[in-house]
Write an enzyme that holds these catalytic residues in place. Structure first.
Site, short mmCIF file in Angstrom:
data_model
loop_
_atom_site.label_atom_id
_atom_site.label_comp_id
_atom_site.label_asym_id
_atom_site.label_seq_id
_atom_site.Cartn_x
_atom_site.Cartn_y
_atom_site.Cartn_z
N HIS A 57 -2.07 -13.03 -1.27
CA HIS A 57 -2.45 -12.02 -0.28
C HIS A 57 -3.59 -11.13 -0.78
O HIS A 57 -4.28 -10.49 0.02
CB HIS A 57 -1.24 -11.16 0.07
CG HIS A 57 -1.15 -10.81 1.52
ND1 HIS A 57 -2.25 -10.39 2.25
CD2 HIS A 57 -0.12 -10.82 2.39
CE1 HIS A 57 -1.88 -10.15 3.50
NE2 HIS A 57 -0.60 -10.41 3.62
N ALA A 58 -3.81 -11.07 -2.09
CA ALA A 58 -4.91 -10.27 -2.62
C ALA A 58 -6.26 -10.85 -2.23
O ALA A 58 -7.27 -10.14 -2.18
CB ALA A 58 -4.81 -10.15 -4.14
#
Length: 454
Positions: free
Chosen positions: A136-137
């Site tokens: 998700h980063a």
């Protein structure tokens, strides 16, 4: 100069000290045939050159108050991140879904860029699948849709994509990282100080002209921030309370036009109808266990991405509110949820997303972990691609996204494609051990809402 993660990206990275909070996104793309493998390689090579984080790894910072940074992987190997396998027997969609489940539970090699893609050919119906896994980063749901536009064609015949230069940068030394960190800290403090000084001047001037309005605005903003970050001491559900590292995945498709019409008929939107269907399914699930249910806490990502934002990165904020799962009437649930989501979308805290994420990054991990684990579920509505697309000669049949639970009992993601709302469910088996019963109830919840469209 080091390229630091923005606060929201650093937040989803840092919470993973608790493996139950891993922020892995898995997307399953079903194709009508096996695409041209050489061109698939070309497309992902191009993607890794246009989006820097696809060739960068995350490096921890030398100072505890400083976020980690992105650094070009000197040993980047596309063949590690992009693989091709033949589906094991029986080669059905369920076979690929099981592969996606394992991928969702497995961590990344954190010395490399945080993404993996596997093309699965040899499906029993003659089709193929693309199993995409990323952290998700790297991006959020809306950003992932934008990345897909680099990969896809609008027609079956395709032209080979032109390959641009790869991003390069020498890895900084330990002394260089420390120097960059000190510059970052100094810039942060100086910027905050200047911001406070300017804000104080503006507030003082406003307070002289409109003292009551200024006080009211300050209180309103503080109250909005508190609603966004307030601690949650226990889940709303009396049965979905366990948390584990086990996961079960499922897919469910509903007609987009019917879901939209159901929302409008009841005085809401497609998103309101989506949340109402999930809430209705949860009501059924609790009744199947012989217990009553009241309001349940949902975390709903709200995109704040603009056309000026670069590809990749998180441009969404997580908003929490209670949904009325006890309400039996589907139309009434939609109306109530419409009022709730309208309030959430106008929260003043939306403008302070990065500051809030920065403050949470400094909070004790045990505190953040405990708050996230008391959320009942996460629901995401991601507008997908509205027209049919192709990948290296193969037509995309459907796309399902399985977003991370980040401590909740389950995550349910609606990803639209052409005229279909593809629902991806990622459930924690510690919270939902009887997944088949749960899935039947959620499906029935959608049926109740879709009946309004008639």
């Amino acid at each position: 100069m080091a390229e630091f993660l923005q606060n929201s990206d650093a937040f989803v990275w840092s919470i993973e000290g608790d493996p139950r909070l891993r922020s892995t996104i898995v997307t399953l793309v079903l194709l009508d045939r096996t695409p041209d493998w050489c061109e698939v390689v070309n497309r992902f090579d191009q993607l890794s050159r246009r989006v820097r984080t696809f060739r960068q790894r995350v490096v921890s910072s030398p100072l505890p108050t400083m976020p980690p940074s992105w650094e070009v992987d000197p040993d980047f190997d596309l063949s590690y991140h992009l693989r091709r396998v033949t589906a094991p027997a029986p080669g059905t969609v369920d076979t690929v879904l099981e592969m996606a489940r394992i991928a969702a539970m497995a961590d990344f090699d954190r010395s490399r860029p945080l993404w993996e893609v596997t093309m699965v050919d040899g499906l029993s119906d003659g089709g193929a699948a693309l199993l995409c896994k990323l952290h998700h980063a790297i991006t959020d749901g809306v950003g992932a849709v934008e990345l897909g536009k680099i990969l896809y064609d609008r027609a079956a015949p395709f032209e080979k994509c032109a390959i641009s230069a790869a991003p390069t940068a020498a890895a900084p030394s330990s002394l260089g990282r420390l120097r960059d960190g000190l510059r970052y800290e100094f810039g942060l403090v100086a910027g905050a100080g200047w911001g406070v000084w300017k804000a104080a001047q503006a507030t003082a001037a406003s307070a002289i002209r409109q003292p009551f309005a200024t006080t009211k605005d300050a209180y309103s903003t503080a109250a909005s921030v508190y609603r966004t970050t307030r601690p949650i001491t226990r889940p709303g559900s009396p049965i979905m309370v366990g948390r584990s590292r086990g996961r079960r995945l499922a897919m469910h498709d509903v007609p987009m036009e019917a879901l939209h019409r159901a929302g409008v008929v009841a005085g809401g939107t497609l998103n309101d109808a989506f949340l109402a269907a999930v809430a209705g399914g949860l009501r059924r699930y609790h009744h199947a266990h012989g217990v009553e249910v009241g309001d349940l806490t949902v975390t709903m990502p709200i995109s704040i991405r603009t056309a000026a934002d670069p590809l990749g990165g998180n441009r969404a904020t997580l908003m929490r509110f209670a949904v009325p799962a006890a309400v039996d009437d589907a139309a009434q649930r939609i109306r109530m949820i419409h009022e709730l989501t309208d309030e959430v979308r106008h929260e003043e805290s939306l403008a302070h997303t990065q500051l809030i994420a920065g403050a949470l990054n400094l909070a004790p991990r045990w505190y953040v972990s405990s708050v996230l684990r008391n959320v009942d579920f996460v629901a995401s509505d991601v507008p997908g691609i509205p027209t049919p697309v192709f990948l290296a000669g193969a037509a995309v049949r459907s796309q399902h996204a399985f977003s991370p639970t980040i401590g909740a009992a389950f995550n349910i993601t609606l990803l639209s494609y052409v005229d279909t709302c593809s629902i991806g469910i990622n459930a924690d088996t510690g919270a939902i051990p009887d997944f088949d019963v749960f899935l039947d109830c959620i499906t029935a919840g959608f049926d109740d809402v879709l009946a309004l469209a008639d």
